[in-house]
Design a protein around this motif. Structure first.
Motif, mmCIF file in Angstrom:
data_model
loop_
_atom_site.group_PDB
_atom_site.id
_atom_site.type_symbol
_atom_site.label_atom_id
_atom_site.label_comp_id
_atom_site.label_asym_id
_atom_site.label_seq_id
_atom_site.Cartn_x
_atom_site.Cartn_y
_atom_site.Cartn_z
ATOM 1 N N TYR A 1 0.827 -1.203 0.000
ATOM 2 C CA TYR A 1 0.000 0.000 0.000
ATOM 3 C C TYR A 1 0.867 1.262 0.000
ATOM 4 O O TYR A 1 0.576 2.227 -0.714
ATOM 5 N N PHE A 2 1.940 1.245 0.760
ATOM 6 C CA PHE A 2 2.799 2.435 0.795
ATOM 7 C C PHE A 2 3.549 2.623 -0.515
ATOM 8 O O PHE A 2 3.741 3.746 -0.969
ATOM 9 N N VAL A 3 3.936 1.513 -1.143
ATOM 10 C CA VAL A 3 4.543 1.620 -2.475
ATOM 11 C C VAL A 3 3.529 2.218 -3.443
ATOM 12 O O VAL A 3 3.814 3.147 -4.200
ATOM 13 N N TYR A 4 2.311 1.683 -3.379
ATOM 14 C CA TYR A 4 1.225 2.094 -4.273
ATOM 15 C C TYR A 4 0.923 3.576 -4.128
ATOM 16 O O TYR A 4 0.758 4.289 -5.107
ATOM 17 N N SER A 5 0.862 4.056 -2.882
ATOM 18 C CA SER A 5 0.381 5.428 -2.717
ATOM 19 C C SER A 5 1.477 6.452 -2.437
ATOM 20 O O SER A 5 1.191 7.645 -2.429
ATOM 21 N N PHE A 6 2.719 5.997 -2.199
ATOM 22 C CA PHE A 6 3.790 6.992 -1.976
ATOM 23 C C PHE A 6 4.969 6.853 -2.930
ATOM 24 O O PHE A 6 5.499 7.840 -3.395
ATOM 25 N N VAL A 7 5.365 5.611 -3.221
ATOM 26 C CA VAL A 7 6.537 5.428 -4.088
ATOM 27 C C VAL A 7 6.163 5.623 -5.553
ATOM 28 O O VAL A 7 6.804 6.400 -6.281
ATOM 29 N N LEU A 8 5.096 4.942 -5.992
ATOM 30 C CA LEU A 8 4.694 5.057 -7.395
ATOM 31 C C LEU A 8 4.382 6.499 -7.803
ATOM 32 O O LEU A 8 4.846 6.948 -8.851
ATOM 33 N N PRO A 9 3.636 7.262 -6.978
ATOM 34 C CA PRO A 9 3.357 8.663 -7.376
ATOM 35 C C PRO A 9 4.635 9.489 -7.537
ATOM 36 O O PRO A 9 4.727 10.318 -8.445
ATOM 37 N N THR A 10 5.629 9.245 -6.665
ATOM 38 C CA THR A 10 6.890 9.984 -6.774
ATOM 39 C C THR A 10 7.595 9.651 -8.081
ATOM 40 O O THR A 10 8.087 10.538 -8.781
ATOM 41 N N LEU A 11 7.619 8.347 -8.407
ATOM 42 C CA LEU A 11 8.244 7.933 -9.662
ATOM 43 C C LEU A 11 7.501 8.542 -10.849
ATOM 44 O O LEU A 11 8.119 9.033 -11.799
ATOM 45 N N ALA A 12 6.167 8.530 -10.762
ATOM 46 C CA ALA A 12 5.360 9.089 -11.846
ATOM 47 C C ALA A 12 5.657 10.577 -12.013
ATOM 48 O O ALA A 12 5.757 11.087 -13.127
ATOM 49 N N MET A 13 5.855 11.269 -10.869
ATOM 50 C CA MET A 13 6.132 12.702 -10.919
ATOM 51 C C MET A 13 7.486 12.964 -11.598
ATOM 52 O O MET A 13 7.604 13.833 -12.447
ATOM 53 N N LEU A 14 8.489 12.140 -11.222
ATOM 54 C CA LEU A 14 9.810 12.298 -11.825
ATOM 55 C C LEU A 14 9.749 12.062 -13.322
ATOM 56 O O LEU A 14 10.341 12.806 -14.122
ATOM 57 N N THR B 1 -2.963 7.982 -8.336
ATOM 58 C CA THR B 1 -2.854 8.950 -7.238
ATOM 59 C C THR B 1 -3.067 10.370 -7.758
ATOM 60 O O THR B 1 -3.688 11.212 -7.097
ATOM 61 N N TYR B 2 -2.547 10.623 -8.955
ATOM 62 C CA TYR B 2 -2.727 11.917 -9.604
ATOM 63 C C TYR B 2 -4.216 12.201 -9.817
ATOM 64 O O TYR B 2 -4.710 13.271 -9.485
ATOM 65 N N ALA B 3 -4.920 11.167 -10.333
ATOM 66 C CA ALA B 3 -6.353 11.321 -10.590
ATOM 67 C C ALA B 3 -7.130 11.519 -9.293
ATOM 68 O O ALA B 3 -8.055 12.310 -9.215
ATOM 69 N N GLN B 4 -6.699 10.783 -8.237
ATOM 70 C CA GLN B 4 -7.366 10.894 -6.931
ATOM 71 C C GLN B 4 -7.183 12.287 -6.329
ATOM 72 O O GLN B 4 -8.092 12.826 -5.706
ATOM 73 N N SER B 5 -5.971 12.831 -6.527
ATOM 74 C CA SER B 5 -5.668 14.091 -5.847
ATOM 75 C C SER B 5 -6.601 15.205 -6.322
ATOM 76 O O SER B 5 -6.850 16.164 -5.581
ATOM 77 N N ALA B 6 -7.137 15.058 -7.533
ATOM 78 C CA ALA B 6 -8.085 16.064 -8.029
ATOM 79 C C ALA B 6 -9.299 16.158 -7.109
ATOM 80 O O ALA B 6 -9.892 17.237 -6.956
ATOM 81 N N LEU B 7 -9.664 15.014 -6.479
ATOM 82 C CA LEU B 7 -10.838 14.987 -5.602
ATOM 83 C C LEU B 7 -10.703 15.947 -4.431
ATOM 84 O O LEU B 7 -11.690 16.536 -3.977
#
Lengths: 267, 303
Positions: free
Chosen positions: A192-205, A223-229
């Motif tokens: 879950y932490f990889v899913y919601s913290f590591v992957l978004p960081t990689l996606a951002m980079l 996570t990007y799509a969720q953050s719009a909420l």
């Protein structure tokens, strides 16, 4: 002596088939199971505790001009977005990690009903927790503005609050999905932490350096799509982004996870 | 009643359960006997739907386990007493089962009484339980719904002698009232004292089954002599079959497939002195069982 023997004989005459177990009963038992261990109890209690601490922190540290409902809501939302998915994960994985599934799936051999009941309880817990937490935030907002002597600002409307609740319920469902897929408490929490913290960081980079990914990101980065909420009003396209990313990152793995649970061996 | 028909379970090339067929009847205690890793637990897990069978099927009370509307009321199951959430109290574990089955909450106290777990003990978390207490709690869970069938995997594990005696009386009484009891064990003597019927399994296959009386009767005669070779020659000459026996713990004994009287005559005519001559009783079963164990150990060493 004869009477006793007769009674014993008649005790085992074929009995009428018992009524099937209703789903509502399975769900209420699953709800009980999420409270009746020390860890489960404190995890759920920590939802309330975190909300109170976050509200207190805003009261103590926020400058007067920021004493608005949005500040309280944001302060409460962050700890809850971490705690609630863990609640959902453990509700599933403890059946394997603690091996209580041996009893659970013997008393209710149709595992899909257990999974459904756990899903209902997870979503229900998420909604109730968020509504309670937002109510604590509202109380903080009233008290805070009264203490500071500033007008009480309700800058978050019901539509936005509903989005915030949805954001957290989606987070719980992601935890639920990972629990079904991994069926191990530690593994699923790490995932879950990889899913919601590591992957978004990689996606951002990746988005920073690659133009093609930047264009694609809203449609593939969950996570990007969720953050719009939680960042204001949702546009139609953002809802579409949310749907597509959750199909890829939630619905499909959820189907795989459920199939694995239905077919796997419970030891 | 439990009916198991041509049950087979394979894991890749390994066959854990190999064409197992037997029936456990109401009013009788059926002992499911085999060394560790013989396939007992796997068979039991298949019976209650926790493990899918590769082929064959198992039925409880005439239906597949998954088709039972409220299984807890029809089949009491104890597969592993340690498989409980360690953070729940004993009472809470029973309450969860009681609510799932839709029973009145008074059943929980009745069961705690039945298995002699005191209020203090039932209020403790299971992580602090001894294995014996976990077994008692597991038995309580299995009996909660007053089922007609019991499936118990090694229920005597971890119980003290008084506990084993208690369990034996409990299961005996349960079967005498018309219940079906299937219990597994890797200890022959434990099963011998309680079971009416035996199913012996080794390396996934059934190697013997029948009533306890039948299996013990078929064991032949045990004979001990200092001149084993001479006696063996004489028996061969008389056309009586025999096998070396380890029942006495040394190599001076034979198990003969004949009445004691005949063996005595053969020995007398051959002039072989006998130290002991008696019905082998459990010896045959025990040897078969020891062979099974030895085989699995050898396989374990080779693997």
């Amino acid at each position: 002596m004869t009477t006793i023997a007769l009674e014993q004989e008649t005790r085992r005459v074929p009995r009428p088939a018992p009524a099937p177990i209703p789903l509502s009963r399975i769900a209420s038992v699953e709800l009980r199971k999420s409270f009746n261990t020390r860890s489960g109890f404190w995890l759920l209690a920590s939802v309330g505790i975190a909300a109170v601490i976050a509200t207190g922190a805003v009261l103590l540290f926020a400058p007067n001009d920021q004493l608005t409902y949005d500040t309280f809501g944001a302060a409460i939302g962050i700890p809850l977005s971490i705690i609630l998915p863990v609640v959902a994960i453990l509700s599933v994985t403890s059946e394997w990690s603690q091996r209580s599934g041996l009893t659970t799936f013997t008393l209710v051999p149709h595992r899909s009903r257990i999974v459904l009941a756990k899903g209902i309880v997870a979503v229900g817990t998420g909604v109730v927790s968020m509504v309670s937490a937002l109510a604590i935030g509202a109380l903080g907002n009233i008290v805070g503005s009264a203490i500071a002597g500033v007008p009480t600002v309700w800058d978050d409307g019901p539509a936005f609050l509903a989005d915030v609740v949805l954001f957290n319920v989606l987070g719980m469902l992601v935890g639920f999905m990972l629990g079904l897929l991994i069926r191990n408490s530690a593994g699923a929490i790490v995932a879950y932490f990889v899913y919601s913290f590591v992957l978004p960081t990689l996606a951002m980079l990746l988005a920073d350096s690659q133009q093609w990914f930047r264009d694609l990101q809203p449609w593939v980065d969950v996570t990007y799509a969720q953050s719009a909420l939680v960042n204001g009003t949702m546009t139609g396209e953002q809802w579409a982004n949310l749907g597509v990313t959750h199909l890829i990152w939630l619905v499909i793995p959820l189907i795989v996870g459920v199939r694995l649970v239905l077919r796997s061996e419970v030891k | 009643m439990i009916k198991v028909e041509s049950l087979t379970k394979t894991y890749g090339a390994f066959t854990a359960v190999d064409d197992v067929t037997f029936t456990a009847l109401p009013g009788r205690v059926t002992g499911f006997l085999g060394p560790n890793g013989a396939g007992k637990s796997t068979s039991m897990r298949i019976m209650v739907g926790l493990t899918p069978a590769s082929s064959g099927f198992a039925e409880v009370s005439g239906r597949r386990f998954a088709d039972l509307p409220n299984p807890g009321l029809e089949v009491g199951v104890l597969l592993d007493a340690s498989a409980q959430h360690a953070g729940r109290t004993g009472r809470e574990i029973l309450t969860v089962a009681q609510q799932t089955m839709g029973l009145p909450s008074s059943r929980v106290d009745e069961m705690l009484d039945l298995v002699s777990l005191s209020p203090t003990e039932s209020g403790r978390r299971v992580r602090n339980y001894s294995l014996g207490m976990r077994q008692r709690l597991g038995i309580a869970t299995a009996l909660l719904g007053d089922p007609e069938v019991l499936i118990l995997d090694e229920p005597a594990n971890g119980l003290d002698p008084a506990g084993i005696r208690w369990m034996r009386d409990l299961l005996r009484g349960y079967a005498d009232q018309g219940g079906t009891v299937l219990l597994s064990s890797h200890l022959l003597h434990e099963i011998e004292v309680i079971a009416d019927d035996l199913v012996v399994i080794g390396q996934g296959k059934i190697v013997a089954q029948g009533t306890k009386a039948e299996l013990l009767r078929s064991a032949g005669t045990l004979v001990r002599t200092p001149n084993v070779q001479e006696l063996a020659n004489a028996l061969t000459a008389s056309g009586v079959s025999f096998a070396p026996s380890h029942a006495t713990g040394s190599a001076d004994a034979l198990r003969v497939d004949a009445e004691a009287e005949l063996v005595g005559k053969v020995a007398h005519l051959a002039g072989v002195p006998l130290v002991e001559l008696r019905a082998a009783e459990g010896a045959g079963l025990e040897e078969m069982f020891l062979e099974l164990t030895a085989d699995t150990q050898r396989d374990g060493a080779a693997a």
